[in-house]
Motif scaffolding. Structure first.
Motif, PDB file in Angstrom:
ATOM      1  N   UNK A  64       0.815  -1.215   0.000  1.00 17.09           N
ATOM      2  CA  UNK A  64       0.000   0.000   0.000  1.00 17.09           C
ATOM      3  C   UNK A  64       0.849   1.266   0.000  1.00 17.09           C
ATOM      4  N   UNK A  65       1.746   1.364   0.967  1.00 13.52           N
ATOM      5  CA  UNK A  65       2.521   2.599   1.081  1.00 13.52           C
ATOM      6  C   UNK A  65       3.396   2.855  -0.151  1.00 13.52           C
ATOM      7  N   UNK A  66       4.150   1.852  -0.620  1.00 13.99           N
ATOM      8  CA  UNK A  66       4.961   2.108  -1.817  1.00 13.99           C
ATOM      9  C   UNK A  66       4.129   2.504  -3.026  1.00 13.99           C
ATOM     10  N   UNK A  67       2.933   1.892  -3.163  1.00 11.17           N
ATOM     11  CA  UNK A  67       2.080   2.248  -4.303  1.00 11.17           C
ATOM     12  C   UNK A  67       1.643   3.700  -4.224  1.00 11.17           C
ATOM     13  N   UNK A  82       7.829   8.748  -6.017  1.00 14.87           N
ATOM     14  CA  UNK A  82       8.848   8.234  -5.099  1.00 14.87           C
ATOM     15  C   UNK A  82       9.245   6.819  -5.504  1.00 14.87           C
ATOM     16  N   UNK A  83      10.530   6.519  -5.362  1.00 13.45           N
ATOM     17  CA  UNK A  83      11.013   5.204  -5.767  1.00 13.45           C
ATOM     18  C   UNK A  83      10.692   4.149  -4.716  1.00 13.45           C
ATOM     19  N   UNK A 114       8.121   5.971   8.678  1.00  5.08           N
ATOM     20  CA  UNK A 114       8.166   5.840   7.219  1.00  5.08           C
ATOM     21  C   UNK A 114       9.106   6.906   6.682  1.00  5.08           C
ATOM     22  N   UNK A 115      10.085   6.482   5.878  1.00  2.00           N
ATOM     23  CA  UNK A 115      11.058   7.415   5.319  1.00  2.00           C
ATOM     24  C   UNK A 115      10.873   7.506   3.814  1.00  2.00           C
ATOM     25  N   UNK A 116      10.980   8.707   3.289  1.00  2.00           N
ATOM     26  CA  UNK A 116      11.085   8.859   1.836  1.00  2.00           C
ATOM     27  C   UNK A 116      12.289   9.742   1.558  1.00  2.00           C
ATOM     28  N   UNK A 117      13.183   9.257   0.699  1.00  2.00           N
ATOM     29  CA  UNK A 117      14.379  10.006   0.324  1.00  2.00           C
ATOM     30  C   UNK A 117      14.301  10.311  -1.150  1.00  2.00           C
ATOM     31  N   UNK A 169       5.064  12.641  -1.687  1.00  2.00           N
ATOM     32  CA  UNK A 169       4.831  11.244  -1.309  1.00  2.00           C
ATOM     33  C   UNK A 169       4.460  11.144   0.172  1.00  2.00           C
ATOM     34  N   UNK A 170       5.189  11.870   1.008  1.00  2.00           N
ATOM     35  CA  UNK A 170       4.885  11.790   2.435  1.00  2.00           C
ATOM     36  C   UNK A 170       3.577  12.486   2.795  1.00  2.00           C
ATOM     37  N   UNK A 171       3.259  13.552   2.071  1.00  2.00           N
ATOM     38  CA  UNK A 171       1.974  14.212   2.311  1.00  2.00           C
ATOM     39  C   UNK A 171       0.848  13.227   2.023  1.00  2.00           C
TER      40      UNK A 171
END
Length: 593
Positions: free
Chosen positions: A347-350, A357-358, A400-403, A412-414
């Motif tokens: 779910x989160x990656x999708x 985001x990769x 949860x991290x997004x770089x 992506x984090x929003x």
RNA sequence: GGAGUGGUAGUUCAGUCGGUUAGAACGCUGGCCUGUCAAGCCAGAGGCCGCGGGUUCAAGUCCCGUCCGCUCCGCCA
């Protein structure tokens, strides 16, 4: 036989019948909602937009009884009779349940085909069917109520602004196409071959001209048109509460609009909105929530970990993002147990991928320093402690991290923040988190076009203290622009406008417009600026979106009477459609295929 | 322009590993029924499984294309 219609006027709305009406001789008009036959007696629920009342047709009135037996759903009927008590058979579940009408005269005003779906709340047909038979969908009490509410709110709106000294003025629908902004809907001119009007995206220039004309305070509830792709909260034509006022600062405008929403919320919902409303700069909103319209019904802010992590970890995605000038931000969720491995892996990656985001890195914190998840092994104990401290994350938390590039990581984090908020049931429809987002940048760089573009619109005034940055560093100029956000929805946006022609000229030039282009597109406006323009500013407010939130609808389609589909068609009227060649010829145009 | 998802009775949906006659509920039609109100009981009718092609002995089910709805990305000063 004379029709009841011509002899007896409707007494009142069908939903208004109460015990106090007992004994009255009345006339009930409406649609057959339901009928219940018991041989000798027939009960019929007769509905109008105020509700429904039960009428009773007894076999001792043979004609009435026979006719009642023939009634079918959605037939339109008129009935006369006496309001009586239901005695021991009161139905406490419905507002009119204490009484019924004992019918002495009954008439069918109009028969109806069996509708394609039942006209009832809670019975939901597919959207396409509802849109095709929109008039039937609108007959459903739920939608019917939305539009009664909308009428009430537009009346409150007019009252508030007229009471505050505004003039309600109208602006043209056939107007001039302007560069920048949304794609225009064009209307070909018959009289001028090859020339076109545009439908207004908003009456922006006209309302400023009203200020130049000395109208002082202008308001309009106006239709606007934008030929862009649709969303649940975007229709190609929509209704805007449009305002402009002279000799006012941002503060005065905030006060005015705060008074307005407080008035509407109080009058319509009976809810007190605490004033003044919260404010946040655009920069703060982006830093803390990753977007310019944060939903503040819940917390879950984002934390920037870029500097904490720089040089401290070998975790490839982090290192790669930092080397590319990106950042690492994170969302710490106290109740990490609410999310499964499937959420983390799928779910989160999708959701994040939809914003470019990769991936989404994650870690669970079992206890201080005891981390699990793919990132954990690349983080030293000291670094874990520092991160936990910075995130304010206790045991049981999920991080949860997004770089990525700043725009991607934020977006992506929003999105993840909203997904998490929804899953934790934090999106309470009865909470009202208003927010002013202020100090937007004046310009954003358009990579594709290789030039600066106005973030709001080209008439927005820079902050006075940023005027000198205009030529030196356009990206650093902040505008006197503001958005009013409610529960994560942008309700409205506006700005203090440029009222000095030299500043306006500078902004146009910065946007890459040549003198010739300025003259052709905005000549009248630039001229007008030179004849004594008062300082002024305003706001445009999405009335449809406000209604959507006020009535708790999930889509704009539930508060727009005849909306378009996601592909901008009307399934009922089948617009748009081809036209006769003769019509095209008159307009001096030809279809390309 | 792209991604996801859905399309089966009037409606909302189910339909297993590709297998015999495609089901349920509601609605609809007819009958019974004097206190129901999500009425109840009995009986009945109702299907181009979105459309087109393909694979297969066999397709609602698998594959390709296409149309339509919805959600999202791009877009929306």
């Amino acid at each position: 036989m004379t029709s009841i219609l011509h002899t007896t006027r409707r007494t009142q709305g069908n939903g208004a019948y109460r015990a106090a009406d007992i004994g009255r001789q009345v006339a009930v008009y409406g649609w057959v909602q339901a009928y219940r036959h018991h041989g000798g007696v027939v009960f019929v629920d007769v509905r109008d937009r105020t509700g429904f009342v039960q009428i009773r047709c007894e076999s001792d009135r043979a004609a009435v009884h026979a006719l009642a037996l023939s009634l079918r759903p959605e037939w339109v009927v008129a009935a006369t009779g006496k309001v009586i008590s239901r005695g021991a058979n009161v139905n406490p579940k419905i507002p009119t349940g204490e009484v019924e009408v004992e019918v002495d005269g009954l008439e069918v005003l109009s028969e109806a085909q069996t509708p394609p779906f039942e006209i009832k709340d809670g019975v939901h047909a597919n959207d396409d069917l509802r849109l095709q038979y929109r008039y039937l969908d609108l007959r459903r009490p739920e939608l019917n109520r939305n539009f009664a509410a909308r009428s009430q709110v537009t009346q409150l709106t007019r009252k508030y602004f007229i009471d505050n000294g505004f003039l309600e003025l109208e602006t043209p629908i056939l107007t001039k196409s302007t560069p920048e902004g949304a794609r225009d809907y064009l209307v070909p001119s018959r009289i001028h071959p090859g020339q076109f009007y545009a439908l207004p995206q908003s009456p922006q220039q006209f309302k400023q001209l009203f200020m130049m004309a000395g109208m002082d305070r202008y308001m309009q509830i106006c239709r606007c048109f934008r030929d862009e792709d649709l969303r649940a909260d975007r229709q190609p034509e929509f209704t805007q509460l449009d305002l402009e006022l002279s000799f006012a600062t941002r503060e005065e405008l905030y006060e005015l609009m705060e008074g307005y929403v407080a008035f509407v919320w109080k009058q319509f919902l009976g809810v007190e909105v605490p004033l003044p409303l919260r404010r946040m700069t655009y920069a703060e909103a982006m830093d803390n929530y990753g977007c310019d319209k944060p939903d503040l019904r819940f917390g879950l802010p984002l934390t920037d970990l870029t500097e904490t992590l720089r040089g401290q970890t070998e975790f490839r995605p982090f290192v790669a993002a930092l080397e590319a000038g990106g950042l690492v931000k994170a969302l710490a969720i106290a109740d990490g147990a609410a999310f499964s491995r499937k959420d983390l892996d799928v779910t989160f990656p999708q959701e994040a991928a939809a914003h470019g985001a990769k991936g989404v890195a994650w870690a669970r914190i079992a206890a201080a320093g005891e981390w699990s998840g793919p990132v954990a092994k690349s983080l030293s104990p000291e670094l874990r402690a520092a991160l936990q401290d910075r995130l304010g994350a206790a045991e049981g938390a999920l991080v949860l991290f997004v770089a990525d590039k700043p725009a991607v990581a934020n977006a992506a984090l929003a999105r993840l923040r909203l997904v998490v908020g929804e899953r934790l049931n934090l999106l309470d429809k009865n909470r009202w988190a208003f927010l002013w987002v202020t100090d937007f940048p004046m310009f954003e760089y358009d990579e594709a076009e290789g030039r600066w573009a106005a973030m709001h619109h080209p008439f927005t005034s820079p902050r006075p203290d940023h005027l000198e940055r205009l030529e030196r560093d356009p990206g650093a100029v902040l505008a006197q622009a503001y958005d009013l956000v409610l529960n994560g929805t942008e309700l409205g946006g506006g700005s203090i406008r440029i009222h000095q022609s030299d500043v306006q000229a500078k902004v146009f030039r910065l946007l890459g417009l040549s003198d010739d282009q300025i003259r052709a597109k905005f000549g009248f406006f630039v001229d007008a600026l030179q004849y004594g323009t008062p300082p002024h500013g305003g706001i445009a407010f999405g009335l449809d979106r406000m209604m959507m939130l006020l009535v708790g609808a999930d889509s704009l389609r539930d508060v727009i009477a005849f909306p378009k589909t996601a592909r901008a068609t009307c399934l009922m009227s089948e617009a748009p459609c081809t036209v006769e060649p003769k019509q095209l010829a008159e307009l001096h145009i030809a279809a390309a295929n």
